[in-house]
Design a protein around this motif. Structure first.
Motif, PDB file in Angstrom:
ATOM      1  N   LEU A 202       0.838  -1.196   0.000  1.00  0.00           N
ATOM      2  CA  LEU A 202       0.000   0.000   0.000  1.00  0.00           C
ATOM      3  C   LEU A 202       0.872   1.244   0.000  1.00  0.00           C
ATOM      4  CD1 LEU A 202      -2.557  -1.068   2.782  1.00  0.00           C
ATOM      5  CD2 LEU A 202      -2.857  -1.262   0.297  1.00  0.00           C
ATOM      6  N   LEU A 203       0.484   2.229  -0.801  1.00  0.00           N
ATOM      7  CA  LEU A 203       1.277   3.447  -0.933  1.00  0.00           C
ATOM      8  C   LEU A 203       0.353   4.664  -0.888  1.00  0.00           C
ATOM      9  CD1 LEU A 203       3.993   4.895  -1.653  1.00  0.00           C
ATOM     10  CD2 LEU A 203       3.375   4.565  -4.070  1.00  0.00           C
ATOM     11  N   VAL A 204       0.736   5.649  -0.078  1.00  0.00           N
ATOM     12  CA  VAL A 204       0.032   6.930  -0.026  1.00  0.00           C
ATOM     13  C   VAL A 204       0.986   7.995  -0.554  1.00  0.00           C
ATOM     14  CG1 VAL A 204      -1.142   8.629   1.416  1.00  0.00           C
ATOM     15  CG2 VAL A 204      -1.285   6.196   1.989  1.00  0.00           C
ATOM     16  N   ASN A 205       0.586   8.692  -1.617  1.00  0.00           N
ATOM     17  CA  ASN A 205       1.411   9.747  -2.200  1.00  0.00           C
ATOM     18  C   ASN A 205       1.014  11.106  -1.642  1.00  0.00           C
ATOM     19  OD1 ASN A 205       0.651   7.723  -4.751  1.00  0.00           O
ATOM     20  ND2 ASN A 205       2.834   8.102  -4.479  1.00  0.00           N
ATOM     21  N   ALA A 226       0.918   0.869   5.369  1.00  0.00           N
ATOM     22  CA  ALA A 226       1.104   1.673   4.164  1.00  0.00           C
ATOM     23  C   ALA A 226       2.442   2.397   4.189  1.00  0.00           C
ATOM     24  CB  ALA A 226      -0.033   2.679   4.018  1.00  0.00           C
ATOM     25  N   MET A 227       3.065   2.501   3.012  1.00  0.00           N
ATOM     26  CA  MET A 227       4.241   3.352   2.858  1.00  0.00           C
ATOM     27  C   MET A 227       3.752   4.761   2.561  1.00  0.00           C
ATOM     28  SD  MET A 227       7.542   3.298   2.996  1.00  0.00           S
ATOM     29  CE  MET A 227       7.937   1.559   2.715  1.00  0.00           C
ATOM     30  N   ILE A 228       4.324   5.748   3.246  1.00  0.00           N
ATOM     31  CA  ILE A 228       3.928   7.139   3.068  1.00  0.00           C
ATOM     32  C   ILE A 228       5.008   7.842   2.258  1.00  0.00           C
ATOM     33  CG2 ILE A 228       3.157   9.234   4.206  1.00  0.00           C
ATOM     34  CD1 ILE A 228       1.441   6.753   4.860  1.00  0.00           C
ATOM     35  N   GLU A 229       4.680   8.175   1.019  1.00  0.00           N
ATOM     36  CA  GLU A 229       5.659   8.809   0.140  1.00  0.00           C
ATOM     37  C   GLU A 229       5.457  10.318   0.115  1.00  0.00           C
ATOM     38  OE1 GLU A 229       6.778   7.500  -4.174  1.00  0.00           O
ATOM     39  OE2 GLU A 229       5.471   9.274  -4.350  1.00  0.00           O
ATOM     40  N   ALA A 255       4.680   9.539  10.263  1.00  0.00           N
ATOM     41  CA  ALA A 255       4.688   8.195   9.670  1.00  0.00           C
ATOM     42  C   ALA A 255       5.745   7.296  10.291  1.00  0.00           C
ATOM     43  CB  ALA A 255       4.935   8.298   8.164  1.00  0.00           C
ATOM     44  N   GLY A 256       6.874   7.900  10.691  1.00  0.00           N
ATOM     45  CA  GLY A 256       8.028   7.128  11.131  1.00  0.00           C
ATOM     46  C   GLY A 256       8.950   6.859   9.954  1.00  0.00           C
TER      47      GLY A 256
END
Length: 311
Positions: A202-205, A226-229, A255-256
């Motif tokens: 999962l990715l949040v842009n 989710a990865m927070i980009e 996000a960390g």
């Protein structure tokens, strides 16, 4: 005035870091948000030029994104032409009107052609269109027909059936699901169902830009895996700069480091190149007090893991 001031602040932070330190961290970096061309939108470089620049900087991988077509069918040719570059190249698909919107057939075809990332609607998301009424920064491409706004939920807040089919395809092929430019209220419904259906990536842009995410949302999305980009173009010395440097630190803190990554979101004319954008965001992170190890995780290890590159 604020944007000009923030660009000045960004430039001062970037210039405070030794270039050699930045270059060392750029080696092995993976940029999962490159807007090179060809495109109906003006681009400063094409996909091959981007690979050449990434290779010269020692980067490990780039992922190509266009709002209106998938680069995935081009990948075998790009890989053949740039075989000696040492740069891993990835394609993606964005579910805007130009591919039929929420179209499971387009997703099925493109992941079978090698697409590694499926973006929910961006320029044609209903949320995006509402945000662009008086905001040229988020405007859709005026050369194309006026878009219809796409949402992934019905009037009762339930996820639409075609979206569920798309999630099943993404889960089956273990590719990345991006929130695109959906509103955070839609993202929660989408990601919760995605998890139930076995989607693992999962990715949040750019969560603070257009998605209306709070810091609490960012923390909770990261906690669910989710990865927070963060988009470099929103923070560095770019005409798209809309945030002060401190906002970047606040976003990463929410996000960390373990759940944060950096993408350039660049390739447009009159902006830094994608590689230069990555160089600037690395310098800014260092100037904001993040360690070399932490910056390496955010520009190298985390995006590599997300896209499935072996360590």
């Amino acid at each position: 005035m604020a944007g000009k001031q923030w660009r000045s602040e960004a430039r001062a932070l970037i210039d405070s870091i030794a270039p050699e330190r930045v270059d060392a961290l750029l080696k092995g970096a993976v940029d999962l948000h490159v807007h090179s061309g060809p495109s109906t939108m003006p681009r400063q470089l094409d996909h091959l030029e981007e690979v050449d620049q990434a290779a010269a900087a020692g980067m490990r991988g780039v992922l190509f994104k266009d709002h209106h077509y998938s680069v995935s069918p081009m990948m075998p040719m790009l890989e053949r032409i740039s075989a000696s570059s040492g740069v891993h190249m990835f394609g993606s698909l964005v579910l805007n009107n130009t591919v039929g919107g929420l179209n499971p057939h387009a997703v099925d075809y493109n992941v079978k052609m090698g697409a590694k990332l499926v973006f929910m609607p961006t320029a044609h998301a209903a949320n995006h269109i509402r945000n662009t009424h008086r905001n040229a920064r988020l405007a859709s491409n005026v050369q194309l027909r006026k878009p219809y706004g796409i949402t992934v939920i019905d009037a009762t807040g339930e996820l639409l059936d075609p979206v569920k089919q798309i999630l099943d395809i993404i889960a089956e092929h273990d590719v990345i699901l991006s929130s695109g430019h959906l509103h955070i209220a839609e993202v929660w419904v989408l990601f919760e169902e995605a998890k139930r259906r076995g989607v693992k990536r999962l990715l949040v842009n750019h969560p603070a830009y257009g998605l209306h995410c709070t810091y609490e949302d960012v923390s909770e999305l990261a906690a669910m895996g989710a990865m927070i980009e963060q988009s470099a173009c929103l923070f560095v010395d770019s005409r798209f700069n809309v945030f002060p440097p401190d906002e970047l630190k606040a976003q990463v803190d929410a996000a960390g480091v373990a759940n944060s990554s950096m993408g350039s979101d660049l390739g447009q004319v009159d902006n830094p190149s994608p590689v230069e954008g990555m160089r600037q965001i690395i310098a800014m992170l260092l100037a904001l007090g993040f360690s070399d190890e932490d910056v390496g995780k955010m520009v190298r290890d985390n995006p590599a893991r997300l896209v499935g590159l072996e360590s």
